[in-house]
Design a protein around this motif. Structure first.
Motif, PDB file in Angstrom:
ATOM      1  N   ASN A 364       0.828  -1.206   0.000  1.00 36.52           N
ATOM      2  CA  ASN A 364       0.000   0.000   0.000  1.00 36.52           C
ATOM      3  C   ASN A 364       0.857   1.248   0.000  1.00 36.52           C
ATOM      4  O   ASN A 364       2.032   1.212   0.367  1.00 36.52           O
ATOM      5  CB  ASN A 364      -0.889   0.037   1.253  1.00 36.52           C
ATOM      6  CG  ASN A 364      -1.865  -1.110   1.326  1.00 36.52           C
ATOM      7  OD1 ASN A 364      -1.628  -2.095   2.021  1.00 36.52           O
ATOM      8  ND2 ASN A 364      -2.954  -0.987   0.604  1.00 36.52           N
ATOM      9  N   ASP A 366       0.814   5.043   1.951  1.00 34.01           N
ATOM     10  CA  ASP A 366       0.461   5.363   3.331  1.00 34.01           C
ATOM     11  C   ASP A 366      -0.934   5.979   3.465  1.00 34.01           C
ATOM     12  O   ASP A 366      -1.646   5.723   4.428  1.00 34.01           O
ATOM     13  CB  ASP A 366       1.507   6.323   3.912  1.00 34.01           C
ATOM     14  CG  ASP A 366       1.643   6.201   5.415  1.00 34.01           C
ATOM     15  OD1 ASP A 366       1.365   5.108   5.961  1.00 34.01           O
ATOM     16  OD2 ASP A 366       2.042   7.185   6.056  1.00 34.01           O
ATOM     17  N   TYR A 409     -10.738   5.445  15.464  1.00 32.30           N
ATOM     18  CA  TYR A 409     -10.497   6.507  14.479  1.00 32.30           C
ATOM     19  C   TYR A 409     -10.985   7.819  15.080  1.00 32.30           C
ATOM     20  O   TYR A 409     -12.071   8.293  14.788  1.00 32.30           O
ATOM     21  CB  TYR A 409     -11.199   6.170  13.153  1.00 32.30           C
ATOM     22  CG  TYR A 409     -10.542   4.974  12.499  1.00 32.30           C
ATOM     23  CD1 TYR A 409      -9.440   5.138  11.668  1.00 32.30           C
ATOM     24  CD2 TYR A 409     -10.982   3.678  12.782  1.00 32.30           C
ATOM     25  CE1 TYR A 409      -8.797   4.043  11.111  1.00 32.30           C
ATOM     26  CE2 TYR A 409     -10.340   2.579  12.235  1.00 32.30           C
ATOM     27  CZ  TYR A 409      -9.251   2.762  11.397  1.00 32.30           C
ATOM     28  OH  TYR A 409      -8.601   1.678  10.860  1.00 32.30           O
ATOM     29  N   SER A 417      -5.364  10.831   8.370  1.00 32.23           N
ATOM     30  CA  SER A 417      -4.582  10.720   7.129  1.00 32.23           C
ATOM     31  C   SER A 417      -4.771  11.978   6.282  1.00 32.23           C
ATOM     32  O   SER A 417      -5.917  12.455   6.139  1.00 32.23           O
ATOM     33  CB  SER A 417      -5.054   9.484   6.345  1.00 32.23           C
ATOM     34  OG  SER A 417      -4.343   9.309   5.156  1.00 32.23           O
ATOM     35  N   ALA A 436      -8.594   8.317   7.011  1.00 35.22           N
ATOM     36  CA  ALA A 436      -7.950   7.200   7.704  1.00 35.22           C
ATOM     37  C   ALA A 436      -8.853   5.968   7.673  1.00 35.22           C
ATOM     38  O   ALA A 436      -8.394   4.846   7.395  1.00 35.22           O
ATOM     39  CB  ALA A 436      -7.636   7.590   9.148  1.00 35.22           C
ATOM     40  N   ASP A 440      -8.057   2.472   5.433  1.00 34.25           N
ATOM     41  CA  ASP A 440      -7.863   1.223   6.161  1.00 34.25           C
ATOM     42  C   ASP A 440      -8.899   0.167   5.784  1.00 34.25           C
ATOM     43  O   ASP A 440      -8.555  -0.992   5.530  1.00 34.25           O
ATOM     44  CB  ASP A 440      -7.909   1.470   7.672  1.00 34.25           C
ATOM     45  CG  ASP A 440      -6.603   2.031   8.219  1.00 34.25           C
ATOM     46  OD1 ASP A 440      -5.663   2.229   7.429  1.00 34.25           O
ATOM     47  OD2 ASP A 440      -6.538   2.288   9.440  1.00 34.25           O
ATOM     48  N   GLN A 444      -5.810  -1.028   3.387  1.00 32.91           N
ATOM     49  CA  GLN A 444      -4.769  -1.464   4.319  1.00 32.91           C
ATOM     50  C   GLN A 444      -5.172  -2.727   5.086  1.00 32.91           C
ATOM     51  O   GLN A 444      -4.422  -3.712   5.123  1.00 32.91           O
ATOM     52  CB  GLN A 444      -4.455  -0.339   5.312  1.00 32.91           C
ATOM     53  CG  GLN A 444      -4.067   0.989   4.702  1.00 32.91           C
ATOM     54  CD  GLN A 444      -2.582   1.114   4.433  1.00 32.91           C
ATOM     55  OE1 GLN A 444      -1.843   0.136   4.482  1.00 32.91           O
ATOM     56  NE2 GLN A 444      -2.132   2.317   4.129  1.00 32.91           N
ATOM     57  N   ALA A 445      -6.339  -2.703   5.703  1.00 32.20           N
ATOM     58  CA  ALA A 445      -6.758  -3.851   6.503  1.00 32.20           C
ATOM     59  C   ALA A 445      -6.974  -5.108   5.654  1.00 32.20           C
ATOM     60  O   ALA A 445      -6.555  -6.201   6.059  1.00 32.20           O
ATOM     61  CB  ALA A 445      -8.021  -3.507   7.303  1.00 32.20           C
ATOM     62  N   ARG A 448      -3.532  -6.717   4.976  1.00 31.43           N
ATOM     63  CA  ARG A 448      -2.974  -7.432   6.130  1.00 31.43           C
ATOM     64  C   ARG A 448      -3.768  -8.703   6.413  1.00 31.43           C
ATOM     65  O   ARG A 448      -3.189  -9.763   6.714  1.00 31.43           O
ATOM     66  CB  ARG A 448      -2.966  -6.522   7.357  1.00 31.43           C
ATOM     67  CG  ARG A 448      -2.343  -7.183   8.589  1.00 31.43           C
ATOM     68  CD  ARG A 448      -2.337  -6.239   9.778  1.00 31.43           C
ATOM     69  NE  ARG A 448      -1.387  -5.145   9.577  1.00 31.43           N
ATOM     70  CZ  ARG A 448      -1.390  -4.012  10.292  1.00 31.43           C
ATOM     71  NH1 ARG A 448      -2.334  -3.811  11.222  1.00 31.43           N
ATOM     72  NH2 ARG A 448      -0.491  -3.087  10.079  1.00 31.43           N
ATOM     73  N   ARG A 563      -1.404   0.514  13.409  1.00 25.73           N
ATOM     74  CA  ARG A 563      -2.862   0.518  13.591  1.00 25.73           C
ATOM     75  C   ARG A 563      -3.419  -0.913  13.690  1.00 25.73           C
ATOM     76  O   ARG A 563      -4.442  -1.259  13.087  1.00 25.73           O
ATOM     77  CB  ARG A 563      -3.546   1.304  12.483  1.00 25.73           C
ATOM     78  CG  ARG A 563      -3.106   2.763  12.441  1.00 25.73           C
ATOM     79  CD  ARG A 563      -3.965   3.621  11.517  1.00 25.73           C
ATOM     80  NE  ARG A 563      -3.938   3.225  10.124  1.00 25.73           N
ATOM     81  CZ  ARG A 563      -2.903   3.472   9.296  1.00 25.73           C
ATOM     82  NH1 ARG A 563      -1.835   4.106   9.739  1.00 25.73           N
ATOM     83  NH2 ARG A 563      -2.944   3.089   8.032  1.00 25.73           N
ATOM     84  N   MET A 567      -7.413  -2.088  12.657  1.00 29.07           N
ATOM     85  CA  MET A 567      -7.602  -2.886  11.439  1.00 29.07           C
ATOM     86  C   MET A 567      -8.227  -4.238  11.745  1.00 29.07           C
ATOM     87  O   MET A 567      -9.051  -4.749  10.975  1.00 29.07           O
ATOM     88  CB  MET A 567      -6.270  -3.068  10.715  1.00 29.07           C
ATOM     89  CG  MET A 567      -5.762  -1.793  10.059  1.00 29.07           C
ATOM     90  SD  MET A 567      -4.450  -2.174   8.884  1.00 29.07           S
ATOM     91  CE  MET A 567      -3.576  -0.612   8.875  1.00 29.07           C
TER      92      MET A 567
END
Length: 579
Positions: A364, A366, A409, A417, A436, A440, A444-445, A448, A563, A567
């Motif tokens: 990702n 940021d 958040y 963000s 943000a 995520d 992002q989440a 992961r 985070r 997440m």
């Protein structure tokens, strides 16, 4: 909560320099079955463009799964890109445009460099299922070079292979400079309602996820024909960004993880299996099209929609939400579980281990969510934020379930963000908070979740799946949007790693060294260290990311723990309440 990804970014467009054509030599040709395909030379490259790989999805084939072309005859002119598939309008909000014009010393479009070398925009048409092959000019038909297949992004609502001609040219030229030449291929696939119509009516005729099946048929074409161009069908890597990266991940999940040996590796920039639910979740948007096209009184609304004039259908589609609408990444048109191509919700398939076991790279930038949060600047209070999230992204979740989200958040600007920019870029009291959350939950989440569950599956099954992860903080000082979605692709940050991965199924550069891999210096000072750090595999014992710092050229190695609790909460929430 789909993503979009989208982005958009296909935001702009496609206008730059005319194609350079080398007319000093005969036009290049290749034989497909009984057909002669004629391409063009451009500098050190040879391009075969706009080759049809499926029957035109028009008339009774509109919305249906693609029908592959199984044999070629005659002559095929492959000197220009074919038409792009019908696009959904995604206008940048006027209020936002005015905001930027008055507040920033640059044009917003400056951050979306043109991706094509053509001055002439390609027309839209439903007859759009074509594939393009770009290769070094001097490659023989028996060269058996590794093959890199690109899947474009655009939030599943917009985009085309044509729009990335500049990226394609850059990557193939760079592969020659590195002495690791590749064959590049890229397909058009249907987007928006044409490719991702979703409802009980669609499920009844087994027409779900037609856009993903378009990609699949193109990958089958690569297996059958890429050898004619000098490629090795046993050495195919699929690569995408945003919706394209999500598509790559979903090809890994297709038909319960059965890749049919279509590819041996995958590279994903800003995209992973997304938290979407059953195909009937798109019913409200299907019904909207039916009502706007005078199909509501039809005995068969699906057949009626197939017969609607394109202009009428496109106007109705444009009235549905896009990735720059208020609901942003909670997309109207996106892949959904249809029981066939996607046998279950994507993240459940990941949990079940129904994933093709090939090496892959995923990562990702940021600040994935900033671009998509510019359409909700009217959300300015805590109460409005909570209402926006609960109604748009997780309808049906009760207040007690959502309560942890508000603290995960928080409204304080330093936590939002663009991350790690203190109280800067807070154009509204809730903008960084929304950014943000959206970054995520959509990017992002899921990334992961994907990696960590595959590691857990590998541990339980004993079958190791090799993977590498990254995080880019480049362009962090871009006002308002920070390390924004698609920034890594536009600056070619990962080009060399992609090329070496396509060759070796390992993204490491030849000069990578273990001696400096575990040394991390602040403020980008790591770039003063000798050599490149070795990009470590992502493992259960050491879930580490190859991290491109704000300053300097030398990546750092960081732990994938940022985070962590938020997440984990988001993934549990989206599993319980998929869109």
């Amino acid at each position: 909560m789909m993503l979009f990804l989208l982005l958009a970014l296909h935001l702009s467009a496609v206008f730059a320099f005319p194609l350079e054509r080398d007319l000093s030599s005969d036009p290049p040709t290749v034989t497909l079955d009984s057909a002669t395909v004629t391409g063009i030379h451009q500098g050190n490259l040879t391009k075969f463009l706009g080759i049809p790989f499926a029957q035109p999805p028009t008339g009774s084939l509109r919305f249906q799964l693609p029908q592959a072309i199984t044999f070629y005859n005659g002559s095929i002119n492959a000197t220009d890109y074919g038409p792009i598939c019908p696009q959904q309008a995604a206008p940048f909000p006027v209020s936002i445009r005015d905001f930027f014009n008055f507040s920033l010393p640059f044009s917003f479009g400056d951050f979306f460099p043109n991706r094509t070398n053509s001055t002439v925009p390609t027309p839209e048409s439903e007859d759009c299922l074509t594939i393009n092959v770009i290769k070094p000019t001097n490659v023989s038909a028996d060269a058996k070079l590794p093959v890199l297949v690109w899947i474009f992004g655009g939030g599943f609502q917009r985009g085309s292979a044509f729009g990335y001609d500049r990226t394609a040219t850059r990557i193939v030229n760079r592969s020659m400079e590195l002495g690791e030449p590749v064959i590049y291929a890229a397909m058009n696939y249907r987007v928006s309602a044409w490719g991702f119509l979703a409802s009980k009516e669609v499920q009844e005729v087994d027409a779900g996820n037609a856009g993903l099946v378009d990609q699949r048929v193109a990958l089958e074409w690569v297996q059958k024909y890429i050898g004619n161009f000098g490629g090795d069908p046993s050495k195919v890597t699929i690569w995408g960004q945003s919706a394209g990266a999500i598509s790559v991940s979903l090809q890994m999940l297709a038909y319960g993880g059965n890749s049919s040996n279509l590819f041996r590796g995958a590279f994903m920039q800003s995209g992973a299996p997304i938290p979407v639910g059953n195909i009937t979740g798109g019913q409200v948007y299907y019904d909207s099209l039916v009502n706007q096209t005078n199909c509501s009184d039809s005995n068969n609304t699906f057949t009626c929609l197939q017969q609607v004039p394109l202009d009428t259908l496109q106007a109705a589609v444009n009235n549905t939400p896009n990735y720059f609408s208020y609901q942003a990444l909670a997309l109207a048109w996106s892949p959904r579980a249809d029981g066939v191509f996607l046998q279950d919700n994507p993240q459940r398939l990941v949990q079940q281990g129904k994933v093709t076991n090939v090496p892959f790279v995923t990562g990702n930038v940021d600040d994935e969510g900033t671009l998509f949060s510019l359409s909700s600047l009217n959300v300015t209070t805590d109460e409005q934020f909570e209402a926006y999230i609960s109604t748009t992204f997780v309808p049906g979740a009760d207040e007690s379930t959502l309560e942890p989200l508000w603290s995960y958040y928080p409204p304080e600007e330093p936590y939002g963000s663009p991350f790690n920019t203190s109280d800067r870029n807070a154009v509204t009291p809730q903008y960084k908070r929304i950014a943000a959350f959206q970054g995520d939950v959509t990017f992002q989440a899921p990334r992961r979740f994907f990696m960590q569950h595959l590691l857990a599956n590998s541990t339980s099954s004993g079958e190791t799946q090799k993977m590498w992860g990254y995080l880019s903080k480049k362009l962090k000082f871009t006002p308002i949007i920070g390390s924004f979605h698609i920034s890594d692709l536009d600056i070619g940050l990962l080009d060399d790693y992609i090329i070496y991965f396509t060759y070796n199924l390992d993204p490491n550069l030849p000069d990578a060294t273990d001696s400096t891999s575990n040394i991390t210096l602040p403020f980008g000072l790591g770039s003063l260290l000798p050599g490149q750090p070795r990009w470590p595999e992502y493992t259960t014992e050491a879930p580490r990311l190859y991290t491109f710092p704000i300053l300097g050229d030398r990546p750092d190695i960081s732990n994938d723990t940022y985070r962590e609790a938020p997440m984990q909460y988001l993934m549990n929430l989206s599993l319980a309440h998929p869109l």
